[in-house]
Design an enzyme around this catalytic site. Structure first.
Site, PDB file in Angstrom:
ATOM      1  N   GLY A   1      91.893   2.232   6.410  1.00  0.00           N
ATOM      2  CA  GLY A   1      92.726   1.266   5.703  1.00  0.00           C
ATOM      3  C   GLY A   1      92.039   0.661   4.489  1.00  0.00           C
TER       4      GLY A   1
ATOM      5  N   TYR B   1      79.515  -7.378   4.570  1.00  0.00           N
ATOM      6  CA  TYR B   1      78.633  -8.483   4.153  1.00  0.00           C
ATOM      7  C   TYR B   1      77.743  -8.971   5.290  1.00  0.00           C
ATOM      8  CZ  TYR B   1      82.400 -11.196   6.228  1.00  0.00           C
ATOM      9  OH  TYR B   1      83.345 -11.672   7.095  1.00  0.00           O
TER      10      TYR B   1
ATOM     11  N   LYS C   1      98.461  -6.942   9.132  1.00  0.00           N
ATOM     12  CA  LYS C   1      98.624  -6.782   7.678  1.00  0.00           C
ATOM     13  C   LYS C   1      99.798  -5.877   7.286  1.00  0.00           C
ATOM     14  CE  LYS C   1      93.845  -7.741   6.433  1.00  0.00           C
ATOM     15  NZ  LYS C   1      92.730  -7.451   5.540  1.00  0.00           N
TER      16      LYS C   1
END
Ligand code: ATR
Length: 293
Positions: A136, A231, A73
């Site tokens: 992050g 999740y 990323k």
């Protein structure tokens, strides 16, 4: 769907990539919206240079758009033609959109989180926010909250020094001193009011489902809404503690959903209808074996 000469490619670069839900999101979207598009995972081993080669290679191959995941990323940023202002501040992109001469990088993890929160009726503007963690994910959430005009933002972390660095960076880049760093164990020093708490650590992630960064019920008395970026499981220990103290609790699957929806919209210049968003969400829950009322 028939793959033919006009089929467009989108994909994900990262390492590892085999457990991603993104192909489910994007291939279902393409099917529902009758777009001639396929989405595939691309394993990119290595670091900076290999990530750069992947971005340049994708552009040369006329790839329409890319998602980027761990560990690339940050690695891809020097190889982009442009970077959106929020992604630039955060210093991490997860979506590349093809523009003339290269790709423009966005951070739809954060715009997706914002959209997920809006869809649940959670308001960031003027909200007093507790962010748990200073890695992050927490850093990106701190930027989102600052940019969306949150009130006071407290960044609580096990290691105070890391929280201090993030708080300083967000305050400088956003031009207002809105993030206060704190040690996790000092939560009793928080001003006495109710907060929106965003859980941004990996604590509580499957299989360690009985863990939470803070377990004392007194902490949870301070929270009106708890949002866990995790999740898996779909009801974390953090969420259970929030609910036991009378607050509302949410898991991170809608954040994952909307980061994908936002990326798909940027690639294809469409607005995905709400009905389709719901269908994709149901499909994701099914993939993960989540049953909700
Ligand atoms: P990411 O990039 O996914 O956010 P990270 O950079 O590894 O992940 O950050 C993980 C965060 O979880 C950190 O804030 C870390 O706290 P420290 O900065 O003190 O290391 C936090 N974290 C991880 N395990 C923890 C634990 N058992 N208790 C409290 N915080 C924990």
């Amino acid at each position: 769907m028939e793959i033919n000469g006009k089929t467009r490619i989108c994909g994900l670069i990262g390492n590892p990539v085999e457990h991603t839900l993104s192909p489910v999101i994007h291939n279902t979207l393409a099917e529902k919206l009758s777009h001639n598009l396929v989405y595939v995972p691309f394993l990119v081993e290595g670091g900076h240079e290999e990530a750069g080669a992947a971005v340049n290679g994708a552009y040369a191959l006329n790839v329409l758009g890319m998602n980027v995941t761990v560990p690339h990323k940050e690695n891809v940023i020097p190889y982009l033609k442009e970077t959106d202002s929020l992604a630039e501040k955060i210093g991490a992109v997860n979506t590349l959109v093809r523009i003339p001469g290269g790709y423009k990088g966005y951070n739809t993890d954060m715009t997706g989180l914002y959209r997920a929160m809006c869809s649940e009726g959670i308001v960031l503007k003027n909200a007093d926010v507790l962010i748990l963690g200073a890695g992050g994910a927490a850093r990106a959430v701190a930027f989102l909250c600052a940019e969306q005009g949150a009130g006071q933002i407290y960044l609580l972390n096990r290691t105070l020094g890391k929280a201090e660095l993030v708080a300083e960076e967000v305050s400088v880049k956003c031009g207002r001193s809105c993030v206060i760093p704190m040690q996790l164990s000092d939560y009793d020093k928080l001003p006495d009011r109710k907060y929106l708490a965003i859980q941004c650590t990996s604590v509580g992630l499957y299989p360690d489902t009985e863990d939470a960064v803070i377990t004392e019920p007194e902490f949870y008395q301070k929270i009106h809404t708890g949002y866990d970026l995790i999740y898996r499981p779909s009801r974390t220990k953090f969420m259970r503690l929030v609910e036991e103290a009378g607050g509302e609790a949410y898991h991170g699957l809608k954040m994952l959903l909307y980061q994908g929806i936002n990326a798909y919209e940027l690639w294809n210049h469409v607005n995905v209808p709400e009905k389709t968003v719901t269908e994709i969400y149901e499909r994701m829950k099914k993939e993960l074996g989540i049953v909700e009322a």
